[in-house]
Design an enzyme around this catalytic site. Sequence first.
Site, PDB file in Angstrom:
ATOM      1  N   LYS A 134      40.707  42.011  29.271  1.00 35.72           N
ATOM      2  CA  LYS A 134      40.132  42.256  30.651  1.00 35.72           C
ATOM      3  C   LYS A 134      40.094  43.846  30.788  1.00 35.72           C
ATOM      4  O   LYS A 134      38.916  44.211  31.586  1.00 35.72           O
ATOM      5  CB  LYS A 134      41.275  41.807  31.639  1.00 35.72           C
ATOM      6  CG  LYS A 134      41.164  42.353  33.251  1.00 35.72           C
ATOM      7  CD  LYS A 134      39.748  41.676  33.586  1.00 35.72           C
ATOM      8  CE  LYS A 134      39.386  42.270  35.031  1.00 35.72           C
ATOM      9  NZ  LYS A 134      40.076  41.574  36.174  1.00 35.72           N
TER      10      LYS A 134
ATOM     11  N   THR B 267      45.561  42.108  36.897  1.00 36.47           N
ATOM     12  CA  THR B 267      45.148  43.064  36.062  1.00 36.47           C
ATOM     13  C   THR B 267      46.127  44.102  35.738  1.00 36.47           C
ATOM     14  O   THR B 267      46.296  44.696  36.779  1.00 36.47           O
ATOM     15  CB  THR B 267      43.637  43.610  36.242  1.00 36.47           C
ATOM     16  OG1 THR B 267      42.761  42.602  36.193  1.00 36.47           O
ATOM     17  CG2 THR B 267      43.203  44.599  35.001  1.00 36.47           C
TER      18      THR B 267
ATOM     19  N   LYS C  99      42.362  51.210  39.927  1.00 36.03           N
ATOM     20  CA  LYS C  99      43.577  51.193  39.148  1.00 36.03           C
ATOM     21  C   LYS C  99      43.272  50.509  37.779  1.00 36.03           C
ATOM     22  O   LYS C  99      43.699  51.023  36.721  1.00 36.03           O
ATOM     23  CB  LYS C  99      44.537  50.139  39.934  1.00 36.03           C
ATOM     24  CG  LYS C  99      45.704  49.659  39.352  1.00 36.03           C
ATOM     25  CD  LYS C  99      45.478  48.072  38.759  1.00 36.03           C
ATOM     26  CE  LYS C  99      45.378  47.101  39.503  1.00 36.03           C
ATOM     27  NZ  LYS C  99      45.088  45.660  38.852  1.00 36.03           N
TER      28      LYS C  99
END
Length: 297
Positions: free
Chosen positions: A176, A101, A244
């Site tokens: 995502k 990701t 993150k």
Amino acid sequence: MQQEQNRTIGFIGTGVMGRSMAKNLLKSGYSMNIFTRTKEKAQELIELGAAWKESIEGVARDSDVVITMVGYPRDVEEVYFGEGGILLHASSGTYVVDMTTSKPALAEEIFEKAKAKGVEALDAPVSGGDVGAKNGKLAIMVGGDQEAYYKLLPVFEVMGDNIILQGGAGAGQHTKLANQITIASNMVGVCEAISYARKAGLDAERVLDSITTGAAGSFSLSKLGPRMLKGDYAPGFYVKHFIKDMTIALEAAEEMGLSTPGLSLSLELYQELAEQGDSDSGTQALIKLFERSNCYS
């Protein structure tokens, strides 16, 4: 491109998710080259027949398809653009797939630089956690050229069962991020629901039995809720990696002028959790904040 099962897959990054994904590919009959920063983490895969390479360069040079599943955008940049990186050493006709990701803009950059070398690049982040990775039931969100997508679909089908080409380069990453935005607020809701049930004097496990099959049902509720009740904070997905992801999503939303208050709140809570020592815990450890503030544990 070689025929199915004759392709040699290179796999870089064998953490919680990557290890299971690579394992499924090996068990399905693919030859594999692997590299990860800590060789011990790849030992199980080596025992299953994967060939250890001493560098990223070795993986890129000797593989038909190179899959990356690393930690942060800076790691992706190093793996693809560094002096010993994939794009410097992959041959024309190689396929590269970043399943980390990461930033949509970085996926677009990889695509353009790969194309200039005759290399086909896809961004294909996944969702489903450690359970989905182990069972080959991941959702795989793909960005890139349609032809490359169909060439690699048999590979994706080993790792996942919900595989959708979302659009051009970067589209997989944008999808995502939408996924992570959904989970962010949902995780807060799961923790609040469990806290409410406990404060009301209910059996929280019985409450979950009722609400997981109704309109409130979600992966977070049905899979991570029970882990919260058991005090099982082992990482299916690390807190630090979720932070993150949420940070990338928030930055992308801000660039588009989009307000995401639920995402902002969830990020603040997870940052607080990390500051209290749970960076390497699973995301379900968020319940700890609610236990401390509500004094029922």
